[in-house]
Design a protein around this motif. Structure first.
Motif, mmCIF file in Angstrom:
data_model
loop_
_atom_site.group_PDB
_atom_site.id
_atom_site.type_symbol
_atom_site.label_atom_id
_atom_site.label_comp_id
_atom_site.label_asym_id
_atom_site.label_seq_id
_atom_site.Cartn_x
_atom_site.Cartn_y
_atom_site.Cartn_z
ATOM 1 N N VAL A 76 -0.059 6.990 -6.412
ATOM 2 C CA VAL A 76 -1.197 7.912 -6.427
ATOM 3 C C VAL A 76 -0.703 9.353 -6.346
ATOM 4 O O VAL A 76 -1.157 10.233 -7.094
ATOM 5 N N LYS A 89 -13.713 5.643 -0.522
ATOM 6 C CA LYS A 89 -13.400 7.029 -0.889
ATOM 7 C C LYS A 89 -12.439 7.076 -2.079
ATOM 8 O O LYS A 89 -12.583 7.908 -2.983
ATOM 9 N N LEU A 90 -11.476 6.179 -2.096
ATOM 10 C CA LEU A 90 -10.541 6.125 -3.213
ATOM 11 C C LEU A 90 -11.256 5.766 -4.513
ATOM 12 O O LEU A 90 -10.984 6.345 -5.572
ATOM 13 N N ARG A 140 -13.199 8.684 -5.798
ATOM 14 C CA ARG A 140 -12.301 9.629 -6.469
ATOM 15 C C ARG A 140 -11.971 9.145 -7.882
ATOM 16 O O ARG A 140 -11.959 9.928 -8.841
ATOM 17 N N ALA A 141 -11.713 7.852 -8.013
ATOM 18 C CA ALA A 141 -11.420 7.283 -9.331
ATOM 19 C C ALA A 141 -12.629 7.402 -10.257
ATOM 20 O O ALA A 141 -12.489 7.723 -11.444
ATOM 21 N N GLN A 189 -4.936 1.169 -5.345
ATOM 22 C CA GLN A 189 -4.770 1.360 -3.906
ATOM 23 C C GLN A 189 -6.012 0.895 -3.157
ATOM 24 O O GLN A 189 -5.916 0.282 -2.082
ATOM 25 N N ALA A 190 -7.175 1.152 -3.722
ATOM 26 C CA ALA A 190 -8.416 0.685 -3.100
ATOM 27 C C ALA A 190 -8.457 -0.834 -3.028
ATOM 28 O O ALA A 190 -8.893 -1.416 -2.016
ATOM 29 N N GLU A 212 0.368 4.201 -2.622
ATOM 30 C CA GLU A 212 0.167 5.591 -2.221
ATOM 31 C C GLU A 212 1.161 6.504 -2.932
ATOM 32 O O GLU A 212 0.799 7.603 -3.383
ATOM 33 N N LEU A 258 -5.547 4.976 -8.109
ATOM 34 C CA LEU A 258 -6.562 5.033 -7.055
ATOM 35 C C LEU A 258 -7.303 3.704 -6.941
ATOM 36 O O LEU A 258 -7.568 3.214 -5.837
ATOM 37 N N ASN A 282 0.823 -1.208 0.000
ATOM 38 C CA ASN A 282 0.000 0.000 0.000
ATOM 39 C C ASN A 282 0.858 1.258 0.000
ATOM 40 O O ASN A 282 0.472 2.286 -0.582
ATOM 41 N N GLN A 301 -12.070 3.739 3.693
ATOM 42 C CA GLN A 301 -10.989 4.408 2.974
ATOM 43 C C GLN A 301 -10.965 3.953 1.511
ATOM 44 O O GLN A 301 -10.804 4.779 0.598
ATOM 45 N N ALA A 302 -11.140 2.651 1.291
ATOM 46 C CA ALA A 302 -11.164 2.127 -0.079
ATOM 47 C C ALA A 302 -12.324 2.725 -0.871
ATOM 48 O O ALA A 302 -12.169 3.071 -2.047
#
Length: 214
Positions: free
Chosen positions: A62, A100-101, A104-105, A75-76, A59, A72, A55, A97-98
């Protein structure tokens, strides 16, 4: 209570067709290969530490590519897999958290990697508990998974996760059909480890369906 990503977006790593893989950067290909080795070849007691180290690389990728959706998504996937390995309520912060990523993607490119965002979000929504514990929502899960299938109807992962969703819904006939479509998916270039691991998961799931139908 629903499982919290015990299959952890399993191989959501593998949500990519051969065409999508061909366009991936060497850094993303390295992430995907490392993910597969951790998920399918590493001893269980070593996976969390390995995923956390991976990770950190995700990050960094990203941060180096702020306008790119692909890092993104990856990372998710890594964070979701970590949640699955940890299990329990402690994994909820990771899956949030995943999510939210992935959102964003989706804002950057909703069709990135042949609909990986949709498959990943759909998987999260049906595997995470609903309110007040988590954000799980079966209706949203189904909608996202169907969007993924519309973009990649023959893909191994969209069909697998849709089948798994249907299995949880006890729609055994349709689940079996989805799993069989997943098994019929073409092999993915540069993904032999992931394909072998995914097919083993599909066969195990199909066995559960067949037992439930008899």
């Amino acid at each position: 209570m629903k499982k919290i990503l015990l299959q952890c977006l399993v191989a959501l790593f593998a949500l990519h067709s051969v065409a999508a893989l061909a366009g991936m950067s060497p850094e993303l290909l390295e992430l995907s290969e490392s993910w597969a080795k951790i998920k399918y070849q590493m001893p269980e007691d070593q996976r969390v530490d390995a995923l956390q180290a991976l990770n950190e690389k995700a990050e960094a990728l990203v941060q180096a590519n702020p306008g790119s959706a692909e890092p993104l998504v990856w990372q998710a996937i890594i964070i979701s897999t970590t949640a699955g390995e940890k299990g329990g309520l402690g994994a909820l912060s990771l899956v949030k958290q995943a999510k939210k990523l992935l959102e964003r993607a989706e804002a950057l490119d909703p069709e990135v990697l042949d609909g990986s965002v949709y498959t990943s979000l759909g998987s999260l929504y049906y595997q995470v508990p609903g309110w007040p514990i988590g954000f799980g929502d079966d209706d949203k899960a189904e909608a996202y998974l169907k969007k993924a299938l519309a973009l990649n109807p023959d893909g191994i992962d969209p069909n697998y996760f849709y089948g798994d969703y249907l299995l949880q819904e006890r729609d055994y006939k349709e689940a079996a059909a989805a799993f069989k479509r997943a098994l019929a998916a073409p092999a993915r270039e540069n993904r032999p480890i992931a394909d072998a691991g995914r097919r083993a998961e599909i066969e195990a799931a199909l066995s559960k369906v067949e037992l439930a139908m008899h």
